[in-house]
Design an enzyme around this catalytic site. Sequence first.
Site, PDB file in Angstrom:
ATOM      1  N   LEU A 132       0.859  -1.176   0.000  1.00 10.85           N
ATOM      2  CA  LEU A 132       0.000   0.000   0.000  1.00 10.85           C
ATOM      3  C   LEU A 132       0.897   1.228   0.000  1.00 10.85           C
ATOM      4  O   LEU A 132       1.955   1.231   0.624  1.00 10.85           O
ATOM      5  CB  LEU A 132      -0.904   0.032   1.238  1.00 10.85           C
ATOM      6  CG  LEU A 132      -1.910  -1.105   1.427  1.00 10.85           C
ATOM      7  CD1 LEU A 132      -2.661  -0.923   2.744  1.00 10.85           C
ATOM      8  CD2 LEU A 132      -2.892  -1.181   0.263  1.00 10.85           C
ATOM      9  N   ASP A 133       0.462   2.284  -0.669  1.00 12.75           N
ATOM     10  CA  ASP A 133       1.199   3.542  -0.615  1.00 12.75           C
ATOM     11  C   ASP A 133       1.311   4.016   0.830  1.00 12.75           C
ATOM     12  O   ASP A 133       0.452   3.712   1.663  1.00 12.75           O
ATOM     13  CB  ASP A 133       0.486   4.615  -1.439  1.00 12.75           C
ATOM     14  CG  ASP A 133       0.514   4.324  -2.936  1.00 12.75           C
ATOM     15  OD1 ASP A 133       1.413   3.590  -3.384  1.00 12.75           O
ATOM     16  OD2 ASP A 133      -0.383   4.830  -3.649  1.00 12.75           O
TER      17      ASP A 133
END
Length: 283
Positions: free
Chosen positions: A128-129
């Site tokens: 995930l960012d």
Amino acid sequence: MSERLRVKQASPLLSFLTTELKGWSRSKIKQRLTTGCIIVNGQPIMRHDHEINVGDDVEVRATGKNVQLKVSRLEILYSDNDLIVINKPAGLLSVATANENKDHALAILRKQLTRPKRTVNLWPVHRLDRDTSGVLMFATSREMREAVMDGWAEAEKTYLAVVEGCPNPSQGTIDQPLRIDPEKYQMIVGPHPEAKKAITHFNTQRTVRERSLLEVQLETGRQHQIRAHMAWLGHPLIGDPRYGTEGPRMGLHALRLSITRPKTGKRLTFETPAPDDFLNLLR
């Protein structure tokens, strides 16, 4: 500079801050709240009526932007001998990068699970960012990671997104290929010999004050896919300066992940609700 406070009596957050921050005006305190400068137990909180409890740690920062989140323990949503699923907070890297190799979810989780004479090895199944919160999966062996990835095309990945404006129509599919611009580290939308297929489905849940909450499902999983696709549609994510504008946090949360578990063939679904700082983007 920042101030650190310890809660001695349960109360709404704004009442606590008004009492503790002698000489501060109410408008100044509210400004710090709305810009993500108030951190409770490591999480930015922007709701003035957020209930705090005895023993909670409250930090008042000078700025809410570009501050490295400090986390010592992660919420584990699921674990067995092969898979571990966590709730990653916004502001925390999933894994190390070329510039940062210490404070990231993989390292924190490994340290959290390691016991004397028992070192835990972990492999990220996906990422995930940094500024995206939610469901993140790790495997305890390279073989299990590869087995999960072999069936990744059948995984169901559902996100919540807060975007600018109100999409019209309120639901639809974005079928636009993506390619990376290595200089800007940004995805470019549209046909190109180097572009890869990317499909995003969205459905508007509600609209509040020119912002909309979307449920988004990914048919593919390209880097920055939701961020780039929604900006291309004309409705960039709130708090995404790369594709839109600055904000206290990015309006993206990994709500749900469903996979077929290798070895057993059982369908597993992991879900975690959006945190308060995400929902505050609609207020």
